[in-house]
Design an enzyme around this catalytic site. Structure first.
Site, PDB file in Angstrom:
ATOM      1  N   SER A  54       5.921 -15.767  33.998  1.00  0.00           N
ATOM      2  CA  SER A  54       6.294 -17.180  33.920  1.00  0.00           C
ATOM      3  C   SER A  54       5.205 -17.949  33.182  1.00  0.00           C
ATOM      4  O   SER A  54       4.149 -17.402  32.850  1.00  0.00           O
ATOM      5  CB  SER A  54       6.474 -17.749  35.325  1.00  0.00           C
ATOM      6  OG  SER A  54       7.599 -17.183  35.941  1.00  0.00           O
ATOM      7  N   GLY A  55       5.461 -19.225  32.937  1.00  0.00           N
ATOM      8  CA  GLY A  55       4.492 -20.063  32.244  1.00  0.00           C
ATOM      9  C   GLY A  55       4.826 -20.243  30.779  1.00  0.00           C
ATOM     10  O   GLY A  55       4.111 -20.928  30.060  1.00  0.00           O
ATOM     11  N   HIS A  56       5.924 -19.585  30.340  1.00  0.00           N
ATOM     12  CA  HIS A  56       6.358 -19.698  28.943  1.00  0.00           C
ATOM     13  C   HIS A  56       7.675 -20.455  28.829  1.00  0.00           C
ATOM     14  O   HIS A  56       8.359 -20.351  27.818  1.00  0.00           O
ATOM     15  CB  HIS A  56       6.530 -18.311  28.330  1.00  0.00           C
ATOM     16  CG  HIS A  56       5.339 -17.425  28.469  1.00  0.00           C
ATOM     17  ND1 HIS A  56       4.119 -17.752  27.923  1.00  0.00           N
ATOM     18  CD2 HIS A  56       5.167 -16.237  29.097  1.00  0.00           C
ATOM     19  CE1 HIS A  56       3.242 -16.786  28.215  1.00  0.00           C
ATOM     20  NE2 HIS A  56       3.851 -15.871  28.928  1.00  0.00           N
ATOM     21  N   LYS A 104       9.103  -8.192  25.541  1.00  0.00           N
ATOM     22  CA  LYS A 104       7.955  -8.560  24.711  1.00  0.00           C
ATOM     23  C   LYS A 104       6.883  -7.481  24.863  1.00  0.00           C
ATOM     24  O   LYS A 104       6.662  -6.956  25.957  1.00  0.00           O
ATOM     25  CB  LYS A 104       7.402  -9.930  25.129  1.00  0.00           C
ATOM     26  CG  LYS A 104       8.428 -11.058  24.985  1.00  0.00           C
ATOM     27  CD  LYS A 104       7.814 -12.442  25.089  1.00  0.00           C
ATOM     28  CE  LYS A 104       7.072 -12.716  26.369  1.00  0.00           C
ATOM     29  NZ  LYS A 104       7.902 -12.556  27.605  1.00  0.00           N
ATOM     30  N   ASP A 109       4.818  -5.277  30.941  1.00  0.00           N
ATOM     31  CA  ASP A 109       6.254  -5.523  30.778  1.00  0.00           C
ATOM     32  C   ASP A 109       6.979  -4.271  30.294  1.00  0.00           C
ATOM     33  O   ASP A 109       8.043  -3.908  30.797  1.00  0.00           O
ATOM     34  CB  ASP A 109       6.509  -6.651  29.764  1.00  0.00           C
ATOM     35  CG  ASP A 109       5.956  -7.992  30.221  1.00  0.00           C
ATOM     36  OD1 ASP A 109       4.730  -8.105  30.402  1.00  0.00           O
ATOM     37  OD2 ASP A 109       6.749  -8.931  30.407  1.00  0.00           O
ATOM     38  N   HIS A 218      -0.818 -16.007  26.088  1.00  0.00           N
ATOM     39  CA  HIS A 218      -1.541 -16.156  27.355  1.00  0.00           C
ATOM     40  C   HIS A 218      -2.959 -16.648  27.109  1.00  0.00           C
ATOM     41  O   HIS A 218      -3.818 -16.545  27.970  1.00  0.00           O
ATOM     42  CB  HIS A 218      -1.607 -14.827  28.099  1.00  0.00           C
ATOM     43  CG  HIS A 218      -0.313 -14.109  28.159  1.00  0.00           C
ATOM     44  ND1 HIS A 218       0.071 -13.177  27.218  1.00  0.00           N
ATOM     45  CD2 HIS A 218       0.713 -14.202  29.023  1.00  0.00           C
ATOM     46  CE1 HIS A 218       1.275 -12.728  27.529  1.00  0.00           C
ATOM     47  NE2 HIS A 218       1.684 -13.331  28.605  1.00  0.00           N
TER      48      HIS A 218
END
Lengths: 330, 330
Positions: A54-56, A104, A109, A218
């Site tokens: 998260s955070g994107h 990605k 991931d 990031h």
């Protein structure tokens, strides 16, 4: 730390509750931590699943809906989702025609999606994985072996999503997703560092008057630090890097992406310079998207992604899409 | 100053060039500094014009298109457009049924729009003015006599825009615009100050660990400074202020608006808290919009706007809209 949160460890579930309030057309499963189209699974339709830290936002939850993703699994901030989430999402969208994982290129991931694929294939679901690695800035980075996946993810999800919506089979959807990735290149720049809720202070130090060229989503280090420069010069530097690596081909899709803390007004200024430079270099722009799509929390900066197209890809781009963050034509 | 710009005095025209690149469906007149729907003027349709200082994007240029504004005139950053711009926009969208000016309540904007209306009425165009003043934080502020206009502007432009699209006459469109404004209340909070390109440093000082309650969209002072608080408590404080002043009525439209520098993830966290609190207080949410719509450059923070609705207003909300920043249903 100044953030609109309750507690660092509650940010992701709290944000998912909010997503559910704003988007009742999506099924938000707080337990399994997945976001799924309400009409999934659709018999005979290839399912598209993506996810990542998260955070994107809006990536990836904001891209779930008609014509794009069938499901997204958000991890903790800047942290891969776990294989169980991915497997739940995969099962939830399998309509018998198989499922494509769009991943990605970050080591966690890629591995976790591979594990999830094995779990699902054991249960009889056919899965393909497409890895997005469009960022030309560096090879091998803080979280990545090889090139990082950034803005091209949006193009892969949109174009493969439109093809899946039209009823194309799994191998064809996967092949198009790979072609879109191979036709795309990105380069990003940071004006400020981002602050994660867990750390509560900027993740790196970027002095006044300097910017970081080739930043990762990031906040991973890029190519070099330089003194601040006008938008025209900055666009030139970014496009130099992208065009040096972009395969030849047709008119380009352009994404002028904001990283979260940059005013939309500035993104439009960059867009004007991108247009000027691409005209001079004889690269026609087919379509141009400007806004915050693949963000890094509150980081100020932008990234540029170009994707070579042809008539087939442009038709897929123009096809209707109905998601929280991308909507047109229906 | 770290901004993606070329020079402070070029920001607005540069951004308009970029808008034109990304949105060929809009006519961007760089000379007159107006943004107009390509199909304007439409015979028999009431024209809707808005505008104000730049730096609040996507407001207003991002709201030009089918079902919303016919034209927008952007001023310099945080500075009213001039009457000539407003008059050009008004003439460009006059299809013989008159033109409605939607004006946020800042002294310069109100006066300049009034002057423009006089110019146009002398030339035979019928003009009505609706002033938006939804911000409950303060009366009389740095740029305003009376209450400031903020998030309700989006509701007024969307709902009046849908009504104008349906062919309603000028007085009816103006009456609905006024009703939407009277049914709406807003309250904003800043976690950081914003930096204008001209000044190049934060417009006010907001120490670490503090927030400003009742902030204006240009960084005008609010009601008070408080220590940072969790999102749940902050949403309560904002909603207390809004609900104390909101007229009684039906289910509410909710706008959880980001001020430019706040991650979308945090806005969804706030949205979850707003939902929890409104449920407890027996205020049903009809629709909820979350994102950066009325921004203050790079300011971190958010504002909440509630608008009482009925079946008529909800139908107007759900009606198709096709603009850069709001799109659905067509």
């Amino acid at each position: 730390m100044k953030k609109l949160v309750n507690a660092p460890d509650r940010v992701v579930p709290d944000a998912l509750r909010g997503l559910a309030v704003a988007h009742p057309e999506l099924a938000v499963d707080l337990e399994a931590r997945i976001v799924v189209r309400r009409d999934a699974p659709r018999a005979g339709k290839v399912g598209l699943v993506s996810g990542g830290g998260s955070g994107h936002e809006p990536l990836h939850t904001g891209f779930v809906g008609f014509g794009m993703l069938d499901a997204a699994c958000p991890g903790e901030v800047f942290t891969s989702p776990v294989p169980d989430q991915m497997a739940s999402a995969t099962r939830a969208v399998d309509g018998g025609a198989g499922v494509l994982h769009i991943v990605k290129n970050y080591t966690g991931d890629v591995l976790n999606f591979r594990l999830a694929a094995e779990l699902c294939e054991d249960a009889g679901v056919e899965v393909r994985q497409v890895v997005v690695d469009d960022d030309v800035a560096v090879t091998d980075s803080l979280y990545t072996a090889g090139r990082r996946g950034t803005g091209a993810t949006l193009f892969v999800e949109k174009l493969a999503g439109a093809l899946a919506e039209s009823g194309a089979p799994l191998d064809q959807v996967a092949a198009t997703a790979r072609r879109v990735n191979e036709s795309s290149r990105s380069f990003g720049v940071a004006l400020t560092a981002c602050t994660t809720p867990a750390k509560g202070s900027p993740t790196f130090d970027l002095p006044d008057g300097q910017l970081e060229l080739g930043i990762g989503i990031h906040g991973e280090p890029g190519r070099e630090r330089r003194a601040m420069m006008p938008a025209a010069e900055l666009a030139e530097v970014c496009l130099d890097a992208v065009l040096a690596d972009l395969p030849p081909g047709g008119p380009v899709l352009v994404l002028v992406n904001g990283t979260g803390g940059t005013p939309l007004q500035e993104l439009y200024v960059v867009c004007a310079e991108v247009d000027r430079i691409l005209r001079r270099r004889g690269v026609p722009i087919a379509r141009c998207l400007v806004g915050d799509y693949v963000t890094s929390l509150d980081m100020a900066g932008c990234s540029l992604t170009l994707c070579r197209t042809d008539d087939v890809l442009l038709r897929l781009w123009d096809a209707p899409v109905q998601t929280p963050a991308l909507r047109w034509g229906r």
